[in-house]
Design a protein around this motif. Structure first.
Motif, short mmCIF file in Angstrom:
data_model
loop_
_atom_site.label_atom_id
_atom_site.label_comp_id
_atom_site.label_asym_id
_atom_site.label_seq_id
_atom_site.Cartn_x
_atom_site.Cartn_y
_atom_site.Cartn_z
N PRO A 31 -10.21 -20.46 -3.07
CA PRO A 31 -10.43 -21.27 -1.81
C PRO A 31 -10.85 -20.45 -0.58
O PRO A 31 -10.06 -19.98 0.12
N ARG A 32 -12.14 -20.28 -0.65
CA ARG A 32 -12.57 -19.24 0.57
C ARG A 32 -12.32 -20.00 1.80
O ARG A 32 -11.98 -19.09 2.75
N PRO A 33 -12.38 -21.10 2.03
CA PRO A 33 -12.32 -21.53 3.51
C PRO A 33 -10.64 -21.27 3.80
O PRO A 33 -10.76 -20.95 5.21
N LEU A 34 -9.82 -21.44 3.03
CA LEU A 34 -8.49 -21.01 3.37
C LEU A 34 -8.21 -19.85 3.41
O LEU A 34 -7.60 -19.26 4.51
N VAL A 40 -8.85 -15.24 9.85
CA VAL A 40 -9.09 -15.20 11.29
C VAL A 40 -7.86 -15.32 11.90
O VAL A 40 -7.57 -14.75 12.99
N LEU A 41 -6.73 -15.85 11.35
CA LEU A 41 -5.43 -15.86 12.19
C LEU A 41 -4.92 -14.71 12.46
O LEU A 41 -4.35 -14.36 13.42
N PHE A 42 -5.01 -13.86 11.22
CA PHE A 42 -4.17 -12.45 11.26
C PHE A 42 -5.02 -11.49 12.21
O PHE A 42 -4.64 -10.70 12.96
N GLY A 43 -6.35 -11.85 12.25
CA GLY A 43 -7.43 -10.98 13.12
C GLY A 43 -6.90 -11.36 14.69
O GLY A 43 -6.91 -10.50 15.41
#
Length: 301
Positions: A31-34, A40-43
């Motif tokens: 699941p690449r989108p997930l 992105v959230l961790f970044g």
């Protein structure tokens, strides 16, 4: 058999699947989108304190102390940076931090090269004990040695001295630096040094002319660790550097905070940003050297 029939027969023979060989199947992608959303959230969590620091340093006092939160500066006020840059104690602390860090990195790396080479290349009875001792020293909390270190620096007349603080920083960085360099030296075949000795080099000459150039990425990595440890350290500098004229940048930032009746958050954030920018500039310069060292080591090996 005509030429078209022969080419058709050859094509069929090539395409025909050989017995016992399974046809290649496409790998199922996760699941690449997930995964991208999680990345992105961790970044965003990692970069939020930095963005908030820069955002606060570019706001006016009315915006900082207002009731609403501004995630982006509106006026891009640079007065906080001017206040910091016009402060003479900031440049004095910058020079002190640069001097202490340079001395600490030099002593740490040079000492660790000798120790790591001895542990990696030589065989002796107490080798295991030396390695365990290095680990035990690294596990001792730095705060547990403040009193003894202060008395030692006081007996050597190195209180409020860049050399004294650099020696203490180097002492804290040397154990982990030895471990890092030992891993790099273990990864370089000893046959290269033996080949150099066959060509007429001494053992020391073979190490310095053959192994040391290949060790450049390890030297840079261990130097970065020693640099960050010395540049950002606060508590030990607070104990050793009692004089305001001998303050490092973390001490200057703390004393800048208490030098005003009210907390100057804009100035604190601007000073923090300038300190962080200095680290980023150094890291960008060293990163290029690290890439060059990796390429050069691959070619020479």
């Amino acid at each position: 058999m005509t030429a078209p029939q022969a080419s058709r027969t050859t094509t069929m023979a090539v395409v025909t699947r050989r017995p016992g060989v399974r046809p290649a199947t496409r790998r199922r992608r996760g699941p690449r989108p997930l995964l991208s959303i999680i990345t992105v959230l961790f970044g965003a969590l990692w970069i939020f304190p930095i963005s908030w620091m820069i955002n606060s340093s570019l706001q006016t006092d009315e915006e900082l102390y207002g009731s609403g939160l501004l995630f982006f500066p509106v006026s891009f006020e640079t007065s906080s940076y001017l206040t910091v840059l016009q402060d003479g104690s900031f440049w004095s602390a910058m020079g002190m931090s640069a001097t202490v860090t340079a001395l600490a990195v030099g002593v740490s790396v040079l000492s660790a090269i000798v120790a790591a080479a001895a542990v990696s290349r030589f065989r002796f009875r107490s080798k295991g004990a030396v390695i365990v001792t290095i680990l035990v020293i690294q596990m001792i909390p730095a705060e547990a040695m403040f009193l003894s270190q202060y008395r030692m620096m006081d007996s050597w007349s190195l209180i409020n001295s860049a050399l004294g603080l650099a020696l203490l920083y180097a002492g804290h960085s040397i154990p982990i630096t030895i471990w890092m360099l030992k891993g790099f030296i273990d990864g370089i075949p000893y046959d290269l040094e033996e080949a150099g000795q066959v060509d007429g080099l001494s053992r020391f000459g073979a190490f310095t002319r053959v192994t040391l150039p290949l060790l450049l990425p390890g030297l840079v990595a261990s130097g970065i660790f020693a640099f960050l440890s010395a540049w950002n350290e606060y508590t030990l500098a607070l104990v050793i550097m009692k004089d305001n004229a001998a303050a490092t940048l973390p001490l200057w930032l703390q004393r800048f905070n208490v030098s005003y009746e009210a907390t100057d958050w804009g100035g604190i954030m601007a000073g923090s940003a300038l300190i962080a920018i200095s680290v980023i500039i150094v890291f960008l310069i060293v990163q290029g050297r690290m890439a060059t060292g990796l390429v050069g080591g691959a070619v020479k090996g």
